[in-house]
Structure formats: C-alpha cells, structure tokens
Write a protein that holds these residues in place. Structure first.
Motif, PDB file in Angstrom:
ATOM      1  N   ILE A 207       0.931  -1.402   0.176  1.00 13.70           N
ATOM      2  CA  ILE A 207       0.261  -0.448  -0.170  1.00 13.70           C
ATOM      3  C   ILE A 207       1.142   1.217   0.196  1.00 13.70           C
ATOM      4  CG2 ILE A 207      -2.114  -1.837   1.032  1.00 13.70           C
ATOM      5  CD1 ILE A 207      -0.965   0.107   3.829  1.00 13.70           C
ATOM      6  N   ALA A 208       1.829   1.017   0.156  1.00 14.62           N
ATOM      7  CA  ALA A 208       3.381   2.483   0.535  1.00 14.62           C
ATOM      8  C   ALA A 208       3.491   2.706  -1.393  1.00 14.62           C
ATOM      9  CB  ALA A 208       4.008   2.445   1.118  1.00 14.62           C
ATOM     10  N   HIS A 209       3.255   1.467  -2.541  1.00 12.31           N
ATOM     11  CA  HIS A 209       3.492   1.439  -3.084  1.00 12.31           C
ATOM     12  C   HIS A 209       5.491   1.239  -4.048  1.00 12.31           C
ATOM     13  CE1 HIS A 209       3.672   5.179  -5.419  1.00 12.31           C
ATOM     14  NE2 HIS A 209       3.244   6.141  -4.272  1.00 12.31           N
TER      15      HIS A 209
ATOM     16  N   GLU B 183       6.522   0.158  -7.159  1.00 15.03           N
ATOM     17  CA  GLU B 183       6.025   0.904  -8.315  1.00 15.03           C
ATOM     18  C   GLU B 183       7.180   1.455  -8.639  1.00 15.03           C
ATOM     19  OE1 GLU B 183       2.296   3.838  -8.268  1.00 15.03           O
ATOM     20  OE2 GLU B 183       3.043   3.051 -10.197  1.00 15.03           O
ATOM     21  N   CYS B 184       7.806   2.104  -7.942  1.00 15.38           N
ATOM     22  CA  CYS B 184       8.656   3.109  -8.028  1.00 15.38           C
ATOM     23  C   CYS B 184      10.416   1.869  -8.148  1.00 15.38           C
ATOM     24  CB  CYS B 184       9.233   3.778  -6.895  1.00 15.38           C
ATOM     25  SG  CYS B 184       7.644   5.121  -6.921  1.00 15.38           S
ATOM     26  N   HIS B 185      10.278   0.988  -7.793  1.00 17.24           N
ATOM     27  CA  HIS B 185      11.369   0.496  -7.701  1.00 17.24           C
ATOM     28  C   HIS B 185      11.597  -0.880  -8.667  1.00 17.24           C
ATOM     29  CE1 HIS B 185      13.450   2.495  -4.359  1.00 17.24           C
ATOM     30  NE2 HIS B 185      12.771   2.567  -3.998  1.00 17.24           N
ATOM     31  N   THR B 186      10.727  -0.894  -9.284  1.00 20.81           N
ATOM     32  CA  THR B 186      10.909  -1.837 -10.012  1.00 20.81           C
ATOM     33  C   THR B 186      11.483  -1.789 -11.761  1.00 20.81           C
ATOM     34  OG1 THR B 186       9.204  -3.440  -8.723  1.00 20.81           O
ATOM     35  CG2 THR B 186       9.583  -4.034 -10.994  1.00 20.81           C
TER      36      THR B 186
ATOM     37  N   SER C 114      16.368  11.318 -10.217  1.00 22.68           N
ATOM     38  CA  SER C 114      16.710  10.391  -9.984  1.00 22.68           C
ATOM     39  C   SER C 114      16.178   9.101  -9.886  1.00 22.68           C
ATOM     40  CB  SER C 114      15.341  10.770  -8.250  1.00 22.68           C
ATOM     41  OG  SER C 114      14.371  10.737  -8.059  1.00 22.68           O
ATOM     42  N   VAL C 115      17.094   8.646  -9.553  1.00 29.21           N
ATOM     43  CA  VAL C 115      17.207   6.975 -10.378  1.00 29.21           C
ATOM     44  C   VAL C 115      17.159   5.974  -8.974  1.00 29.21           C
ATOM     45  CG1 VAL C 115      18.125   4.905 -12.018  1.00 29.21           C
ATOM     46  CG2 VAL C 115      18.722   7.227 -11.866  1.00 29.21           C
ATOM     47  N   ALA C 116      15.453   5.113  -9.463  1.00 27.85           N
ATOM     48  CA  ALA C 116      15.325   4.321  -8.434  1.00 27.85           C
ATOM     49  C   ALA C 116      16.404   2.918  -7.458  1.00 27.85           C
ATOM     50  CB  ALA C 116      14.456   3.089  -8.637  1.00 27.85           C
ATOM     51  N   ARG C 117      17.008   3.267  -6.362  1.00 28.35           N
ATOM     52  CA  ARG C 117      18.100   1.971  -5.960  1.00 28.35           C
ATOM     53  C   ARG C 117      17.061   0.608  -6.002  1.00 28.35           C
ATOM     54  NH1 ARG C 117      22.768   5.477  -5.374  1.00 28.35           N
ATOM     55  NH2 ARG C 117      21.881   7.344  -4.956  1.00 28.35           N
ATOM     56  N   ASN C 118      18.439  -0.384  -6.339  1.00 34.40           N
ATOM     57  CA  ASN C 118      18.273  -1.747  -5.733  1.00 34.40           C
ATOM     58  C   ASN C 118      17.633  -2.202  -4.084  1.00 34.40           C
ATOM     59  OD1 ASN C 118      18.959  -4.373  -5.239  1.00 34.40           O
ATOM     60  ND2 ASN C 118      19.829  -4.172  -7.240  1.00 34.40           N
ATOM     61  N   ILE C 119      16.422  -2.132  -4.333  1.00 39.20           N
ATOM     62  CA  ILE C 119      16.184  -2.743  -2.527  1.00 39.20           C
ATOM     63  C   ILE C 119      16.178  -4.014  -2.379  1.00 39.20           C
ATOM     64  CG2 ILE C 119      15.164  -0.181  -2.110  1.00 39.20           C
ATOM     65  CD1 ILE C 119      12.466  -1.097  -2.471  1.00 39.20           C
TER      66      ILE C 119
ATOM     67  N   ASP D  50      23.131  -6.596   2.771  1.00 39.11           N
ATOM     68  CA  ASP D  50      23.838  -5.736   3.597  1.00 39.11           C
ATOM     69  C   ASP D  50      24.447  -4.177   4.413  1.00 39.11           C
ATOM     70  OD1 ASP D  50      25.345  -4.328   1.840  1.00 39.11           O
ATOM     71  OD2 ASP D  50      27.673  -4.341   2.093  1.00 39.11           O
ATOM     72  N   TRP D  51      22.998  -3.838   4.388  1.00 38.15           N
ATOM     73  CA  TRP D  51      22.856  -2.597   5.250  1.00 38.15           C
ATOM     74  C   TRP D  51      21.891  -3.371   6.294  1.00 38.15           C
ATOM     75  CZ3 TRP D  51      20.186   2.036   2.623  1.00 38.15           C
ATOM     76  CH2 TRP D  51      21.362   2.612   1.480  1.00 38.15           C
ATOM     77  N   SER D  52      22.068  -2.239   7.805  1.00 45.87           N
ATOM     78  CA  SER D  52      21.779  -2.777   9.029  1.00 45.87           C
ATOM     79  C   SER D  52      19.446  -2.563   9.040  1.00 45.87           C
ATOM     80  CB  SER D  52      22.609  -2.157  10.402  1.00 45.87           C
ATOM     81  OG  SER D  52      22.134  -0.934  10.480  1.00 45.87           O
TER      82      SER D  52
ATOM     83  N   ARG E  47      16.724   4.014   8.049  1.00 47.82           N
ATOM     84  CA  ARG E  47      16.701   5.649   7.756  1.00 47.82           C
ATOM     85  C   ARG E  47      16.709   5.990   6.445  1.00 47.82           C
ATOM     86  NH1 ARG E  47      23.312   8.244   8.803  1.00 47.82           N
ATOM     87  NH2 ARG E  47      23.364   7.001   7.614  1.00 47.82           N
ATOM     88  N   ALA E  48      16.842   5.458   5.852  1.00 43.99           N
ATOM     89  CA  ALA E  48      16.845   5.602   4.888  1.00 43.99           C
ATOM     90  C   ALA E  48      15.428   5.854   4.068  1.00 43.99           C
ATOM     91  CB  ALA E  48      17.226   4.227   3.490  1.00 43.99           C
ATOM     92  N   ILE E  49      14.576   5.123   4.322  1.00 46.16           N
ATOM     93  CA  ILE E  49      12.916   5.893   4.830  1.00 46.16           C
ATOM     94  C   ILE E  49      12.356   6.444   5.413  1.00 46.16           C
ATOM     95  CG2 ILE E  49      10.984   4.315   4.640  1.00 46.16           C
ATOM     96  CD1 ILE E  49      12.019   1.216   4.861  1.00 46.16           C
TER      97      ILE E  49
ATOM     98  N   LEU F 170      19.482  11.465  -0.088  1.00 45.44           N
ATOM     99  CA  LEU F 170      18.927  10.963  -1.484  1.00 45.44           C
ATOM    100  C   LEU F 170      17.393  11.699  -1.892  1.00 45.44           C
ATOM    101  CD1 LEU F 170      17.464   7.580   0.252  1.00 45.44           C
ATOM    102  CD2 LEU F 170      18.969   7.992  -1.320  1.00 45.44           C
ATOM    103  N   LYS F 171      17.182  12.173  -3.281  1.00 45.37           N
ATOM    104  CA  LYS F 171      16.514  12.247  -3.997  1.00 45.37           C
ATOM    105  C   LYS F 171      14.925  12.511  -3.894  1.00 45.37           C
ATOM    106  CE  LYS F 171      19.873  14.107  -7.104  1.00 45.37           C
ATOM    107  NZ  LYS F 171      20.102  12.915  -8.554  1.00 45.37           N
ATOM    108  N   PRO F 172      13.819  13.159  -4.002  1.00 41.92           N
ATOM    109  CA  PRO F 172      12.493  13.006  -4.300  1.00 41.92           C
ATOM    110  C   PRO F 172      12.408  12.240  -5.334  1.00 41.92           C
ATOM    111  CG  PRO F 172      13.230  15.605  -4.186  1.00 41.92           C
ATOM    112  CD  PRO F 172      14.091  14.951  -3.735  1.00 41.92           C
ATOM    113  N   PRO F 173      11.243  11.581  -5.789  1.00 35.78           N
ATOM    114  CA  PRO F 173      10.144  12.356  -5.354  1.00 35.78           C
ATOM    115  C   PRO F 173       9.640  10.367  -4.195  1.00 35.78           C
ATOM    116  CG  PRO F 173       9.646  10.832  -6.845  1.00 35.78           C
ATOM    117  CD  PRO F 173      10.783  11.145  -6.960  1.00 35.78           C
ATOM    118  N   MET F 174      10.340  10.005  -3.659  1.00 32.45           N
ATOM    119  CA  MET F 174      10.044   8.754  -2.666  1.00 32.45           C
ATOM    120  C   MET F 174       9.453   9.706  -1.768  1.00 32.45           C
ATOM    121  SD  MET F 174      12.036   5.929  -1.424  1.00 32.45           S
ATOM    122  CE  MET F 174      11.961   5.443   0.595  1.00 32.45           C
ATOM    123  N   GLY F 175       8.574   9.881  -0.609  1.00 30.16           N
ATOM    124  CA  GLY F 175       7.588  10.428   0.346  1.00 30.16           C
ATOM    125  C   GLY F 175       8.594  10.151   2.034  1.00 30.16           C
ATOM    126  N   TYR F 176       9.655  10.240   1.780  1.00 29.61           N
ATOM    127  CA  TYR F 176       9.989  10.177   3.235  1.00 29.61           C
ATOM    128  C   TYR F 176       9.099  10.972   4.447  1.00 29.61           C
ATOM    129  CZ  TYR F 176      13.822   9.808  -0.731  1.00 29.61           C
ATOM    130  OH  TYR F 176      14.837   9.041  -1.567  1.00 29.61           O
ATOM    131  N   PRO F 177       9.298  12.323   4.206  1.00 30.32           N
ATOM    132  CA  PRO F 177       8.873  13.146   5.338  1.00 30.32           C
ATOM    133  C   PRO F 177       7.898  12.041   5.661  1.00 30.32           C
ATOM    134  CG  PRO F 177       8.839  14.266   3.692  1.00 30.32           C
ATOM    135  CD  PRO F 177       9.179  12.872   3.319  1.00 30.32           C
TER     136      PRO F 177
END
Ligand code: HEC
Ligand code: HEC
Length: 285
Positions: A181-183, A186-189, A218-223, A233-235, A241-243, A254-261
């Motif tokens: 539901i956070a989709h 959609e951005c990361h594929t 911005s280019v969506a990264r491999n998650i 290998d991230w804790s 913190r990234a999210i 990291l740049k937008p448009p991911m809705g971090y706030p």
C-alpha cells in the motif's frame, strides 16, 4: 502463584492491554494514519508551494503527470461538492481506490496506485473512506485529464485480494502488506521490456526507473536483499533511516519523489515489518 504463573499472568495482562490499545484506535484514526503516513496520498494529492506541501489545502489536488500516454493531475479528494469528491458515495470512493474507476468518465491513469490497494482489509478501506469524508472541504478545480493512449491497469502480484487477519499477524507478511500500500515496488521495479507495465516477474525491487523533477533526475535504487547491489548488507537502522530520512548507508542524501517525511511518521513496529519484508525480496544484481 509460582513464578511461572505470575509471569504467564503478566504476559496475558500485557497482551490484553495491547489489544485494548489497538482496538481503541477508531476507524477514522486508522484511516488518517494510513493516508497521512504509509500510503503517502499527500505526496501526490496535496498542492506544493515553494516551501513544500501546503497542508492548509491538504489533499485538494496537486501534482501533474504529463506523460506520453496521458496528461493528468492528482484530483481534489476533499469533500468539496463541486471540485472534490463530496458528491461521491462511499462505494464510489472504494471503487476508485480498488479498481481505479470513477463514477463518470474513463478509468483513472495508473499513476493513481489503485493496482496496489486491492490488498487492503475491509476495515482499513472503511477507515480511509471515513477519513477522506472528515477532511475540511477545499474548493480547488484541477485541470481535467487527457488520455492519449489506452491505459493499462496492472495489479501488483500478491495484491489481488484483501490480506487475511492470520497473514497480517506474521511480521514479514504484514511488511509486504505495508510495502504494497506504500507502493514501494511501483517505483523500485524496472518497466517491462514489452512496454506495458512493470516487470515484477524478473525485476522486483531492482530499481532503475527514472524520476525527472525540479531536483533533476533521480533513479530508483536496488532495494532487493542483494548484498552487493541492494540493501542486503545494510543494518535494519540504516534501511529505516533511508526510508524515513532519505539518507543512504554512506550518509549521502536521497532525492525526491520518495515520500520520506510521510514514511517518517510510521510506527516503529510498521517500519520493522517493512524491513523484515525487504529482507525476503530475492536478490537481483
Ligand atoms: C503517485 C501519485 C498518487 C498517489 C500516491 C495517490 N494518488 Fe490518487 N490519484 C492520482 C492521480 C494522478 C489521479 C487522477 C488520475 C486521472 O485523472 O486519471 C488520482 C485520482 C484519485 C481519485 C479519483 C478522484 C477523481 O475525482 O477522479 C481518488 C478518490 C484518489 N486518487 C484517492 C487517493 C487516495 C485516498 C490516496 C492514498 C491512499 C491516493 N489517491 C494516492 C495520484 C496519486
Ligand atoms: C515515488 C517513487 C518511490 C516510492 C513510492 C518509493 N521509493 Fe524508495 N526510492 C525512490 C528513488 C527515486 C530513490 C533514489 C533516490 C536517489 O538516489 O536520490 C529511492 C531510494 C530508496 C532507498 C535507498 C537505497 C539506496 O541504495 O540508497 C531505499 C532503502 C528505498 N528507496 C526504499 C523504499 C521503500 C521501502 C519504499 C516503500 C515504503 C519506497 N522506497 C518507496 C523512489 C521511490
């Protein structure tokens, strides 16, 4: 009472208290939480000023998506009768969320992530509708949609039907529910090579989609769980913190448009569940 019995009693009491706290959240509060945090509706539907989202006009319409297939603007979803969805029935709002349909007129463009919302439990869906109904109506007419090519409605694999209560009790499955539901995916594929939709089969979480905006591209990264190319290998704290803050493992921003706030206001338990789910996403290099 023996020590074991006392412990058992206290554990049962704690569980009962947690249960009461959970059920004390009304449907409307649950809807507010989903809309304002994990589902990032504001990221698209709230107008943006020079200083960020204009919350005094929350959800009254905003972002324009001018793409080869369509030119659409995120709708006014406040209860204003003339410019918002004030005259829609609850069933019509539910249909827009689940099927991407509107009472009159063509199918919504797939930027509206309705292909990710069929997994919503009936309770969560009702909460979202109740919250939208409770918003202050804001008069704001957004430009009408233009559809240039037929739009496809792709349902995210695993999101075909509401998730069961027993699945929601499992941490990583609940993480899948929330990430859906956070989709996120959609951005990361990566888009499918056939040209229609995204390649969930072979590129789930692999990144690569480009997002142009005032920030550049911005280019969506491999998650995926890949240790080399993804976040394997991230804790847990680094992923969280990234999210929530948009800061990478190496400290860069990291740049937008991911809705971090918006994700930042999720509960820690929900963030932990999302991390648990990400750990299960098959590695892609
Ligand atoms: C990624 C951006 C994005 C997100 C996130 C998003 N929407 Fe939308 N939504 C849109 C766009 C764009 C449209 C209009 C599409 C069109 O006109 O074809 C739309 C249309 C709608 C409509 C139809 C309204 C109308 O008048 O036609 C409703 C209802 C709606 N969204 C509710 C929501 C809710 C509730 C959420 C969060 C749970 C949400 N949307 C999340 C982009 C988004
Ligand atoms: C609207 C598109 C969009 C959505 C939705 C989205 N992301 Fe992102 N995400 C991006 C982009 C683009 C980047 C890279 C930004 C940059 O490099 O400046 C990113 C970066 C990340 C990173 C950092 C990875 C790295 O190697 O630096 C993580 C982790 C992440 N996203 C996880 C998630 C999760 C989990 C969700 C859902 C809760 C999510 N994203 C939802 C677009 C999105």
């Amino acid at each position: 009472m023996t020590r074991g019995a006392v412990f058992g009693f206290l554990a049962a009491l704690a569980a009962a208290t947690a249960q009461t706290a959970a059920t004390a959240q009304t449907s409307l509060e649950r809807g507010r939480y989903l809309v304002d945090t994990v589902m990032t509706c504001h990221n698209c539907h709230t107008p943006k000023g020079p200083n960020g989202p204009q919350f005094d006009k929350a959800l009254s319409g905003g972002l324009r998506f001018d793409e080869p297939a369509f030119d659409v603007t995120a709708s006014n979803i406040t209860p204003d009768r003339d410019t918002g969805i004030g005259s829609w029935s609850d069933a019509e709002i539910r249909a827009a969320l689940l099927e991407g349909t509107r009472p009159a007129g063509p199918h919504l463009a797939p930027v509206m992530p309705s292909g990710y919302y069929k997994i919503l439990t009936p309770g969560d869906l009702d909460g979202i509708v109740a919250y939208l109904r409770s918003l202050p109506p804001v008069a704001n007419k957004v430009p009408g949609p233009v559809y240039k090519l037929p739009v496809s409605h792709q349902v995210f694999p695993g999101a075909e039907k509401p998730m069961s209560a027993s699945d929601l009790a499992d941490k990583s499955k609940r993480g899948f529910y929330l990430a859906t539901i956070a989709h996120c995916m959609e951005c990361h594929t990566t888009p499918a090579s056939s040209g229609t939709g995204l390649d969930f089969q072979d590129s789930l979480g692999k990144g690569g989609r480009q997002f142009p905006g005032p920030w550049g591209v911005s280019v969506a990264r491999n998650i995926t769980s890949s240790k080399r190319a993804g976040t394997g290998d991230w804790s847990d704290d680094e992923i969280k913190r990234a999210i929530t803050q948009g800061v990478r493992k190496d400290g860069s921003k990291l740049k937008p448009p991911m809705g971090y706030p918006f994700y930042a206001k999720m509960t820690d338990g929900d963030l932990d569940a999302i991390v648990a789910y990400l750990r299960t996403v098959p590695a892609k290099e």
